[in-house]
Design a protein around this motif. Structure first.
Motif, PDB file in Angstrom:
ATOM      1  N   ASP A   5       0.838  -1.199   0.000  1.00  0.00           N
ATOM      2  CA  ASP A   5       0.000   0.000   0.000  1.00  0.00           C
ATOM      3  C   ASP A   5       0.877   1.254   0.000  1.00  0.00           C
ATOM      4  O   ASP A   5       2.029   1.243   0.450  1.00  0.00           O
ATOM      5  CB  ASP A   5      -0.873  -0.012   1.256  1.00  0.00           C
ATOM      6  CG  ASP A   5      -2.192   0.724   1.088  1.00  0.00           C
ATOM      7  OD1 ASP A   5      -2.356   1.452   0.088  1.00  0.00           O
ATOM      8  OD2 ASP A   5      -3.052   0.562   1.972  1.00  0.00           O
ATOM      9  N   TYR A   6       0.329   2.339  -0.493  1.00  0.00           N
ATOM     10  CA  TYR A   6       0.954   3.661  -0.516  1.00  0.00           C
ATOM     11  C   TYR A   6       0.422   4.488   0.652  1.00  0.00           C
ATOM     12  O   TYR A   6      -0.712   4.302   1.108  1.00  0.00           O
ATOM     13  CB  TYR A   6       0.616   4.367  -1.837  1.00  0.00           C
ATOM     14  CG  TYR A   6      -0.874   4.332  -2.106  1.00  0.00           C
ATOM     15  CD1 TYR A   6      -1.726   5.304  -1.583  1.00  0.00           C
ATOM     16  CD2 TYR A   6      -1.442   3.293  -2.846  1.00  0.00           C
ATOM     17  CE1 TYR A   6      -3.091   5.243  -1.789  1.00  0.00           C
ATOM     18  CE2 TYR A   6      -2.804   3.227  -3.054  1.00  0.00           C
ATOM     19  CZ  TYR A   6      -3.626   4.203  -2.521  1.00  0.00           C
ATOM     20  OH  TYR A   6      -4.982   4.129  -2.705  1.00  0.00           O
ATOM     21  N   GLU A   7       1.227   5.427   1.125  1.00  0.00           N
ATOM     22  CA  GLU A   7       0.781   6.378   2.154  1.00  0.00           C
ATOM     23  C   GLU A   7       1.541   7.689   1.964  1.00  0.00           C
ATOM     24  O   GLU A   7       2.703   7.804   2.365  1.00  0.00           O
ATOM     25  CB  GLU A   7       1.013   5.843   3.569  1.00  0.00           C
ATOM     26  CG  GLU A   7       0.167   4.626   3.924  1.00  0.00           C
ATOM     27  CD  GLU A   7       0.238   4.282   5.407  1.00  0.00           C
ATOM     28  OE1 GLU A   7       0.536   5.187   6.218  1.00  0.00           O
ATOM     29  OE2 GLU A   7      -0.006   3.124   5.758  1.00  0.00           O
ATOM     30  N   ALA A  34       3.362  -3.096   3.865  1.00  0.00           N
ATOM     31  CA  ALA A  34       2.912  -4.428   3.460  1.00  0.00           C
ATOM     32  C   ALA A  34       1.758  -4.812   4.379  1.00  0.00           C
ATOM     33  O   ALA A  34       1.969  -5.251   5.515  1.00  0.00           O
ATOM     34  CB  ALA A  34       4.046  -5.429   3.553  1.00  0.00           C
ATOM     35  N   ARG A  35       0.541  -4.646   3.901  1.00  0.00           N
ATOM     36  CA  ARG A  35      -0.621  -4.829   4.762  1.00  0.00           C
ATOM     37  C   ARG A  35      -0.825  -6.286   5.179  1.00  0.00           C
ATOM     38  O   ARG A  35      -1.451  -6.538   6.218  1.00  0.00           O
ATOM     39  CB  ARG A  35      -1.877  -4.333   4.047  1.00  0.00           C
ATOM     40  CG  ARG A  35      -1.854  -2.869   3.641  1.00  0.00           C
ATOM     41  CD  ARG A  35      -1.750  -1.934   4.811  1.00  0.00           C
ATOM     42  NE  ARG A  35      -1.971  -0.553   4.388  1.00  0.00           N
ATOM     43  CZ  ARG A  35      -1.738   0.515   5.142  1.00  0.00           C
ATOM     44  NH1 ARG A  35      -1.252   0.357   6.365  1.00  0.00           N
ATOM     45  NH2 ARG A  35      -1.965   1.729   4.680  1.00  0.00           N
ATOM     46  N   ASP A  36      -0.327  -7.228   4.401  1.00  0.00           N
ATOM     47  CA  ASP A  36      -0.460  -8.623   4.791  1.00  0.00           C
ATOM     48  C   ASP A  36       0.521  -9.001   5.897  1.00  0.00           C
ATOM     49  O   ASP A  36       0.280  -9.953   6.648  1.00  0.00           O
ATOM     50  CB  ASP A  36      -0.304  -9.561   3.592  1.00  0.00           C
ATOM     51  CG  ASP A  36       0.871  -9.223   2.698  1.00  0.00           C
ATOM     52  OD1 ASP A  36       1.451  -8.128   2.844  1.00  0.00           O
ATOM     53  OD2 ASP A  36       1.205 -10.043   1.824  1.00  0.00           O
ATOM     54  N   LEU A  37       1.621  -8.260   6.047  1.00  0.00           N
ATOM     55  CA  LEU A  37       2.595  -8.532   7.095  1.00  0.00           C
ATOM     56  C   LEU A  37       2.376  -7.653   8.329  1.00  0.00           C
ATOM     57  O   LEU A  37       2.725  -8.058   9.446  1.00  0.00           O
ATOM     58  CB  LEU A  37       4.013  -8.298   6.570  1.00  0.00           C
ATOM     59  CG  LEU A  37       4.429  -9.078   5.322  1.00  0.00           C
ATOM     60  CD1 LEU A  37       5.865  -8.734   4.956  1.00  0.00           C
ATOM     61  CD2 LEU A  37       4.277 -10.575   5.523  1.00  0.00           C
ATOM     62  N   GLN A  38       1.816  -6.477   8.130  1.00  0.00           N
ATOM     63  CA  GLN A  38       1.717  -5.473   9.200  1.00  0.00           C
ATOM     64  C   GLN A  38       1.028  -5.976  10.468  1.00  0.00           C
ATOM     65  O   GLN A  38       1.517  -5.736  11.570  1.00  0.00           O
ATOM     66  CB  GLN A  38       1.001  -4.232   8.653  1.00  0.00           C
ATOM     67  CG  GLN A  38       0.886  -3.084   9.640  1.00  0.00           C
ATOM     68  CD  GLN A  38       0.230  -1.872   9.006  1.00  0.00           C
ATOM     69  OE1 GLN A  38       0.172  -1.731   7.791  1.00  0.00           O
ATOM     70  NE2 GLN A  38      -0.283  -0.977   9.824  1.00  0.00           N
ATOM     71  N   PRO A  39      -0.105  -6.700  10.392  1.00  0.00           N
ATOM     72  CA  PRO A  39      -0.820  -7.049  11.632  1.00  0.00           C
ATOM     73  C   PRO A  39      -0.434  -8.393  12.238  1.00  0.00           C
ATOM     74  O   PRO A  39      -0.955  -8.759  13.292  1.00  0.00           O
ATOM     75  CB  PRO A  39      -2.277  -7.092  11.155  1.00  0.00           C
ATOM     76  CG  PRO A  39      -2.189  -7.599   9.756  1.00  0.00           C
ATOM     77  CD  PRO A  39      -0.889  -7.050   9.200  1.00  0.00           C
ATOM     78  N   LYS A  40       0.479  -9.118  11.628  1.00  0.00           N
ATOM     79  CA  LYS A  40       0.670 -10.514  12.017  1.00  0.00           C
ATOM     80  C   LYS A  40       1.282 -10.711  13.398  1.00  0.00           C
ATOM     81  O   LYS A  40       1.003 -11.702  14.068  1.00  0.00           O
ATOM     82  CB  LYS A  40       1.513 -11.244  10.966  1.00  0.00           C
ATOM     83  CG  LYS A  40       0.733 -11.610   9.715  1.00  0.00           C
ATOM     84  CD  LYS A  40       1.540 -12.508   8.798  1.00  0.00           C
ATOM     85  CE  LYS A  40       0.687 -13.013   7.646  1.00  0.00           C
ATOM     86  NZ  LYS A  40       1.430 -13.921   6.756  1.00  0.00           N
ATOM     87  N   TRP A  60      -4.023  -2.467  -4.357  1.00  0.00           N
ATOM     88  CA  TRP A  60      -2.649  -2.793  -3.986  1.00  0.00           C
ATOM     89  C   TRP A  60      -1.684  -2.354  -5.092  1.00  0.00           C
ATOM     90  O   TRP A  60      -2.039  -2.348  -6.262  1.00  0.00           O
ATOM     91  CB  TRP A  60      -2.499  -4.293  -3.740  1.00  0.00           C
ATOM     92  CG  TRP A  60      -3.477  -4.876  -2.772  1.00  0.00           C
ATOM     93  CD1 TRP A  60      -4.356  -5.889  -3.012  1.00  0.00           C
ATOM     94  CD2 TRP A  60      -3.687  -4.486  -1.407  1.00  0.00           C
ATOM     95  NE1 TRP A  60      -5.101  -6.159  -1.884  1.00  0.00           N
ATOM     96  CE2 TRP A  60      -4.709  -5.313  -0.881  1.00  0.00           C
ATOM     97  CE3 TRP A  60      -3.114  -3.522  -0.577  1.00  0.00           C
ATOM     98  CZ2 TRP A  60      -5.168  -5.208   0.427  1.00  0.00           C
ATOM     99  CZ3 TRP A  60      -3.569  -3.416   0.739  1.00  0.00           C
ATOM    100  CH2 TRP A  60      -4.575  -4.249   1.225  1.00  0.00           C
ATOM    101  N   LEU A  61      -0.481  -1.998  -4.692  1.00  0.00           N
ATOM    102  CA  LEU A  61       0.536  -1.611  -5.654  1.00  0.00           C
ATOM    103  C   LEU A  61       1.095  -2.853  -6.346  1.00  0.00           C
ATOM    104  O   LEU A  61       1.335  -3.880  -5.710  1.00  0.00           O
ATOM    105  CB  LEU A  61       1.661  -0.853  -4.954  1.00  0.00           C
ATOM    106  CG  LEU A  61       1.269   0.496  -4.349  1.00  0.00           C
ATOM    107  CD1 LEU A  61       2.417   1.070  -3.527  1.00  0.00           C
ATOM    108  CD2 LEU A  61       0.833   1.477  -5.428  1.00  0.00           C
ATOM    109  N   GLU A  62       1.327  -2.728  -7.656  1.00  0.00           N
ATOM    110  CA  GLU A  62       1.810  -3.832  -8.467  1.00  0.00           C
ATOM    111  C   GLU A  62       3.089  -3.419  -9.194  1.00  0.00           C
ATOM    112  O   GLU A  62       3.318  -2.225  -9.426  1.00  0.00           O
ATOM    113  CB  GLU A  62       0.750  -4.242  -9.495  1.00  0.00           C
ATOM    114  CG  GLU A  62      -0.566  -4.707  -8.890  1.00  0.00           C
ATOM    115  CD  GLU A  62      -0.450  -6.032  -8.155  1.00  0.00           C
ATOM    116  OE1 GLU A  62       0.566  -6.731  -8.367  1.00  0.00           O
ATOM    117  OE2 GLU A  62      -1.362  -6.375  -7.376  1.00  0.00           O
ATOM    118  N   PRO A  63       3.933  -4.398  -9.560  1.00  0.00           N
ATOM    119  CA  PRO A  63       5.138  -4.065 -10.318  1.00  0.00           C
ATOM    120  C   PRO A  63       4.811  -3.244 -11.568  1.00  0.00           C
ATOM    121  O   PRO A  63       3.854  -3.545 -12.283  1.00  0.00           O
ATOM    122  CB  PRO A  63       5.699  -5.446 -10.682  1.00  0.00           C
ATOM    123  CG  PRO A  63       5.214  -6.344  -9.605  1.00  0.00           C
ATOM    124  CD  PRO A  63       3.838  -5.843  -9.258  1.00  0.00           C
TER     125      PRO A  63
END
Length: 292
Positions: free
Chosen positions: A135-137, A171-177, A268-271
């Motif tokens: 994600d962007y911020e 990385a939203r999939d890693l952030q809350p783990k 989501w951001l992509e290459p």
């Protein structure tokens, strides 16, 4: 005044060899070298009482004997290459808190990034293999110019050297783990900054700035720093009550509404994506997404 850190890429008559890294003052399409390291100059300016929001620009205005370099002969890097501390703020815009469905915090939410995340304008944001939801911020970055230890809000802006554009890539999939945010935030290349530092004398009120993020030219965030729950003066004062802020430290002040994870569908951001952060009076920072 715009202060930059740069690498010499082409032969010039300025006496700096190809590959050398220095800092300088940007004047139109030329750079006037000031020294080897902007962070060191900030520290020296503070030590000699040249630092501060009103006098910093005057202190860096003189550069006797420096030969201007054409902008096309250099590559701009992150203004502060290796900040000693990077203090980031979560949920600091009212519109962002609303879009995520959470209450506005009663005091600033702090988390850290580190120097491994810092890159400059044009450098690639490298997504690691373990991350998929990136994600962007768009955020206003605050560069400390004078030591701040237990300062009050009325003193805090006097400790600010200037402002930069920042992108708190996440990385939203890693952030809350793991129960805290470090693994999803403090990722290599996940903090683009720049393209320059605008000295604080040019931004008398940091709470009046338009802030936007564009992905491939599409505006996805469009707000104003007036939406901050806690303004720059409050943040610097709050942080300084428990940790001493030193010249060259960064405070990254939070992001407004429009982030990818709060959208339907998710964005989501992509290459290949190009991400641009634009802040009124500060600048425009662009980076491209690549995957390892």
């Amino acid at each position: 005044m715009r202060l930059v850190t740069f690498e010499v890429r082409h032969n010039t008559s300025g006496g700096l060899p190809i590959g050398s890294v220095a800092c300088g003052r940007l004047e139109g399409d030329v750079v006037v070298p000031l020294g080897a390291d902007l962070q060191a100059l900030l520290t020296e300016a503070a030590r000699t009482e040249v630092g501060g929001r009103d006098s910093l620009a005057a202190g860096f205005a003189e550069s006797a004997g420096s030969v201007a370099l054409p902008l096309e002969a250099v590559c701009l890097l992150a203004p502060i290459l290796t900040p000693g501390k990077i203090v980031c703020i979560g949920l600091n815009y009212r519109d962002h808190a609303a879009e995520t469905g959470v209450s506005v915090p009663e005091e600033p939410v702090l988390f850290a990034k580190f120097a491994n995340s810092v890159i400059g304008p044009g450098a690639p944001i490298m997504v690691p293999r373990v991350a998929r939801r990136v994600d962007y911020e768009a955020e206003l970055g605050v560069v400390i110019g004078r030591q701040a230890r237990r300062v009050g809000p009325e003193e805090a802006l006097g400790c600010v050297a200037g402002y930069i554009c920042a992108n708190d890539v996440s990385a939203r999939d890693l952030q809350p783990k793991s129960g805290q945010w470090t693994r999803g935030k403090a990722v290599d290349t996940f903090l683009p900054t720049g393209p320059w530092l605008v000295t604080a004398d040019e931004i008398p009120d940091p709470q009046t700035l338009g802030i936007r993020c564009m992905v491939n030219g599409e505006v996805l965030q469009d707000s104003n720093t007036a939406e901050m729950v806690f303004g720059v003066a409050h943040l610097v004062s709050f942080i300084s009550q428990t940790m001493t802020l030193e010249p060259g430290d960064l405070v990254v002040t939070g992001t407004p509404a429009g982030v990818g994870f709060a959208r339907e569908p998710k964005r989501w951001l992509e290459p290949g994506d190009t991400v641009t952060v634009e802040i009124e009076g500060v600048g425009r920072l662009t980076n491209r997404i690549e995957r390892e």
